[in-house]
Design a protein around this motif. Structure first.
Motif, PDB file in Angstrom:
ATOM      1  N   LYS A 171       0.848  -1.185   0.000  1.00  0.00           N
ATOM      2  CA  LYS A 171       0.000   0.000   0.000  1.00  0.00           C
ATOM      3  C   LYS A 171       0.884   1.236   0.000  1.00  0.00           C
ATOM      4  N   LEU A 172       0.505   2.218  -0.773  1.00  0.00           N
ATOM      5  CA  LEU A 172       1.191   3.506  -0.774  1.00  0.00           C
ATOM      6  C   LEU A 172       0.225   4.541  -0.240  1.00  0.00           C
ATOM      7  N   TYR A 173       0.651   5.340   0.720  1.00  0.00           N
ATOM      8  CA  TYR A 173      -0.193   6.413   1.214  1.00  0.00           C
ATOM      9  C   TYR A 173       0.658   7.512   1.813  1.00  0.00           C
ATOM     10  N   GLU A 174       0.029   8.665   1.982  1.00  0.00           N
ATOM     11  CA  GLU A 174       0.733   9.825   2.523  1.00  0.00           C
ATOM     12  C   GLU A 174       0.947   9.637   4.014  1.00  0.00           C
ATOM     13  N   GLY A 175       2.205   9.743   4.439  1.00  0.00           N
ATOM     14  CA  GLY A 175       2.539   9.643   5.856  1.00  0.00           C
ATOM     15  C   GLY A 175       2.580  11.027   6.482  1.00  0.00           C
ATOM     16  N   SER A 176       3.214  11.125   7.626  1.00  0.00           N
ATOM     17  CA  SER A 176       3.325  12.423   8.292  1.00  0.00           C
ATOM     18  C   SER A 176       4.319  13.305   7.556  1.00  0.00           C
ATOM     19  N   ALA A 177       4.154  14.600   7.664  1.00  0.00           N
ATOM     20  CA  ALA A 177       5.038  15.596   7.047  1.00  0.00           C
ATOM     21  C   ALA A 177       5.186  15.378   5.540  1.00  0.00           C
ATOM     22  N   ASP A 178       4.074  15.024   4.877  1.00  0.00           N
ATOM     23  CA  ASP A 178       4.058  14.849   3.423  1.00  0.00           C
ATOM     24  C   ASP A 178       5.066  13.827   2.918  1.00  0.00           C
TER      25      ASP A 178
END
Length: 188
Positions: A171-178
């Motif tokens: 899975k690819l997703y936006e983490g913290s601090a972009d």
């Protein structure tokens, strides 16, 4: 039999049987209780246009290249303008299964016939009507495969799931601090 260059009918007209009309201007509603044909299959075709309220907005079948176009004048400049709606309805209150939803199938020419080559669909992610979670799935076909398989899913959390599984897979997703996070664990 009426043979005239101009015929003006006020009120309702009921026409039974096959009728050939070269040019008709109808001001008002029309109800067809049978199949409506434009042209003759394989020999003659004609453009078909349905105009919208905005200037230059139309649903247009172009007979010269056998293509269909939906065109809409820009209304909103700060958000998306809906041009095509795929709406799935229910006549009774039913709980849809996981994976059910409207979609678009893409057929390709194959040996004198057609083959389902790819699809894009919205998929319900819960069997309960109280949970509206919906994902978007993209399916493709490899050579020799007769049914497209899941290649990419955008789940209801906005994560990209690569591969042929609804929930498992990278899975690819936006983490913290972009940052971009890659998650290889199972489940959503």
């Amino acid at each position: 039999e009426v043979d005239a260059t101009t015929l003006d009918i006020s009120g309702n007209a009921d026409i039974d049987g096959t009728t050939n009309l070269d040019a008709v201007d109808i001001d008002g509603n029309v109800q067809l209780d049978g199949t409506f044909y434009v042209g003759v299959d394989g020999s003659s075709s004609h453009d078909v246009r349905f105009y919208g309220n905005e200037a230059a907005s139309m649903f247009f079948y172009d007979a010269s290249d056998s293509s269909l176009m939906i065109r809409k004048q820009i209304i909103n400049t700060d958000t998306h303008d809906t041009i095509l709606k795929l709406v799935q309805i229910e006549n009774t209150d039913v709980d849809m299964d996981v994976g059910a939803g409207p979609g678009i199938d893409f057929y390709i020419a194959d040996g004198g016939s057609t083959l389902l080559g790819a699809s894009i669909a919205a998929e319900k992610r819960s069997t309960s009507d109280t949970n509206d979670a919906t994902g978007l799935v993209f399916k493709t076909s490899a050579n020799g495969v007769t049914t497209p398989v899941r290649a990419l899913t955008i789940n209801s959390a906005g994560q990209l799931i690569l591969g042929d599984n609804t929930t498992n897979g990278p899975k690819l997703y936006e983490g913290s601090a972009d940052t971009l996070t890659v998650d290889t664990s199972d489940g959503i």
